[in-house]
Design a protein around this motif. Structure first.
Motif, mmCIF file in Angstrom:
data_model
loop_
_atom_site.group_PDB
_atom_site.id
_atom_site.type_symbol
_atom_site.label_atom_id
_atom_site.label_comp_id
_atom_site.label_asym_id
_atom_site.label_seq_id
_atom_site.Cartn_x
_atom_site.Cartn_y
_atom_site.Cartn_z
ATOM 1 N N ARG A 162 0.832 -1.201 0.000
ATOM 2 C CA ARG A 162 0.000 0.000 0.000
ATOM 3 C C ARG A 162 0.869 1.255 0.000
ATOM 4 N NH1 ARG A 162 -2.343 0.323 6.230
ATOM 5 N NH2 ARG A 162 -0.367 0.942 7.188
ATOM 6 N N ASP A 163 0.250 2.366 -0.315
ATOM 7 C CA ASP A 163 0.875 3.681 -0.271
ATOM 8 C C ASP A 163 0.737 4.196 1.163
ATOM 9 O OD1 ASP A 163 1.530 6.393 -0.438
ATOM 10 O OD2 ASP A 163 0.395 6.722 -2.263
ATOM 11 N N SER A 164 1.851 4.539 1.812
ATOM 12 C CA SER A 164 1.798 4.968 3.211
ATOM 13 C C SER A 164 1.012 6.262 3.398
ATOM 14 C CB SER A 164 3.209 5.132 3.771
ATOM 15 O OG SER A 164 3.890 6.169 3.106
ATOM 16 N N LYS A 165 0.915 7.076 2.363
ATOM 17 C CA LYS A 165 0.156 8.321 2.454
ATOM 18 C C LYS A 165 -1.354 8.077 2.436
ATOM 19 C CE LYS A 165 2.031 10.240 -1.160
ATOM 20 N NZ LYS A 165 2.732 9.048 -1.608
ATOM 21 N N ASP A 166 -1.773 6.893 2.018
ATOM 22 C CA ASP A 166 -3.193 6.565 1.906
ATOM 23 C C ASP A 166 -3.438 5.162 2.467
ATOM 24 O OD1 ASP A 166 -5.863 6.608 1.236
ATOM 25 O OD2 ASP A 166 -5.533 6.350 -0.915
ATOM 26 N N PRO A 167 -3.245 4.986 3.798
ATOM 27 C CA PRO A 167 -3.340 3.636 4.366
ATOM 28 C C PRO A 167 -4.711 2.988 4.225
ATOM 29 C CG PRO A 167 -3.141 5.282 6.104
ATOM 30 C CD PRO A 167 -2.928 5.988 4.798
ATOM 31 N N ASP A 168 -5.754 3.782 4.053
ATOM 32 C CA ASP A 168 -7.093 3.217 3.865
ATOM 33 C C ASP A 168 -7.454 3.054 2.390
ATOM 34 O OD1 ASP A 168 -7.608 3.052 6.629
ATOM 35 O OD2 ASP A 168 -8.132 5.182 6.678
ATOM 36 N N GLY A 169 -6.530 3.441 1.521
ATOM 37 C CA GLY A 169 -6.762 3.359 0.086
ATOM 38 C C GLY A 169 -6.553 1.956 -0.448
ATOM 39 N N PRO A 170 -6.431 1.838 -1.744
ATOM 40 C CA PRO A 170 -6.296 0.519 -2.378
ATOM 41 C C PRO A 170 -5.000 -0.180 -1.992
ATOM 42 C CG PRO A 170 -6.068 2.285 -4.003
ATOM 43 C CD PRO A 170 -6.411 2.924 -2.701
ATOM 44 N N LYS A 171 -5.058 -1.490 -2.011
ATOM 45 C CA LYS A 171 -3.889 -2.335 -1.760
ATOM 46 C C LYS A 171 -3.691 -3.267 -2.947
ATOM 47 C CE LYS A 171 -5.045 -1.247 2.621
ATOM 48 N NZ LYS A 171 -6.071 -0.219 2.784
ATOM 49 N N LEU A 172 -2.458 -3.642 -3.173
ATOM 50 C CA LEU A 172 -2.129 -4.657 -4.170
ATOM 51 C C LEU A 172 -1.771 -5.931 -3.427
ATOM 52 C CD1 LEU A 172 0.189 -2.534 -6.486
ATOM 53 C CD2 LEU A 172 -2.236 -3.062 -6.827
ATOM 54 N N PHE A 173 -2.139 -7.077 -3.975
ATOM 55 C CA PHE A 173 -1.858 -8.367 -3.339
ATOM 56 C C PHE A 173 -1.078 -9.243 -4.304
ATOM 57 C CE2 PHE A 173 -5.651 -6.691 -1.361
ATOM 58 C CZ PHE A 173 -5.384 -6.873 -0.006
ATOM 59 N N PHE A 174 -0.049 -9.890 -3.762
ATOM 60 C CA PHE A 174 0.815 -10.769 -4.541
ATOM 61 C C PHE A 174 1.014 -12.074 -3.792
ATOM 62 C CE2 PHE A 174 2.031 -6.383 -5.334
ATOM 63 C CZ PHE A 174 2.059 -6.314 -6.709
ATOM 64 N N THR A 175 1.203 -13.149 -4.542
ATOM 65 C CA THR A 175 1.645 -14.383 -3.898
ATOM 66 C C THR A 175 3.117 -14.194 -3.516
ATOM 67 O OG1 THR A 175 2.440 -15.428 -5.923
ATOM 68 C CG2 THR A 175 0.089 -15.767 -5.348
ATOM 69 N N PRO A 176 3.627 -14.980 -2.577
ATOM 70 C CA PRO A 176 5.051 -14.862 -2.247
ATOM 71 C C PRO A 176 5.958 -15.047 -3.463
ATOM 72 C CG PRO A 176 3.934 -16.080 -0.538
ATOM 73 C CD PRO A 176 2.934 -15.882 -1.659
ATOM 74 N N ALA A 177 5.606 -15.949 -4.378
ATOM 75 C CA ALA A 177 6.420 -16.168 -5.579
ATOM 76 C C ALA A 177 6.397 -14.940 -6.486
ATOM 77 C CB ALA A 177 5.927 -17.399 -6.341
ATOM 78 N N GLU A 178 5.234 -14.319 -6.640
ATOM 79 C CA GLU A 178 5.140 -13.097 -7.446
ATOM 80 C C GLU A 178 5.958 -11.971 -6.828
ATOM 81 O OE1 GLU A 178 0.640 -13.584 -9.305
ATOM 82 O OE2 GLU A 178 0.900 -12.754 -7.284
ATOM 83 N N TRP A 179 5.871 -11.825 -5.502
ATOM 84 C CA TRP A 179 6.615 -10.766 -4.807
ATOM 85 C C TRP A 179 8.114 -10.993 -4.943
ATOM 86 C CZ3 TRP A 179 5.916 -6.067 -3.703
ATOM 87 C CH2 TRP A 179 6.702 -5.394 -2.769
#
Length: 77
Positions: free
Chosen positions: A41-58
């Motif tokens: 997430r963007d620290s300036k917008d903690p309630d905003g959108p999040k991206l999710f990745f599998t550990p392999a993708e990350w």
């Protein structure tokens, strides 16, 4: 998805002056304690959108950053 218990960590490249900061949280499984997803997430917008990745993708993304696959390195800017 409830992220109220997520432990967000700010990027080690982020300074103390605000700006463009990224935070990451490993979302662990209930049974084995291994990361099932990595949230970003963007620290300036903690309630905003999040991206999710599998550990392999990350891991693939981090390896690409380290290999400078995404453009000029931070030191060249």
């Amino acid at each position: 998805m409830d992220l109220s218990d997520a432990r967000w960590v700010k990027s080690s490249f982020s300074g103390d002056n605000g700006g463009n900061c990224v935070e990451v949280a490993e979302l662990r499984g209930v049974t084995d304690g291994q990361a099932e997803l990595v949230a970003v997430r963007d620290s300036k917008d903690p309630d905003g959108p999040k991206l999710f990745f599998t550990p392999a993708e990350w891991d693939a993304f981090l390896n690409g950053v380290k290999a400078d696959e995404f453009g000029p390195s931070l030191g060249d800017r």
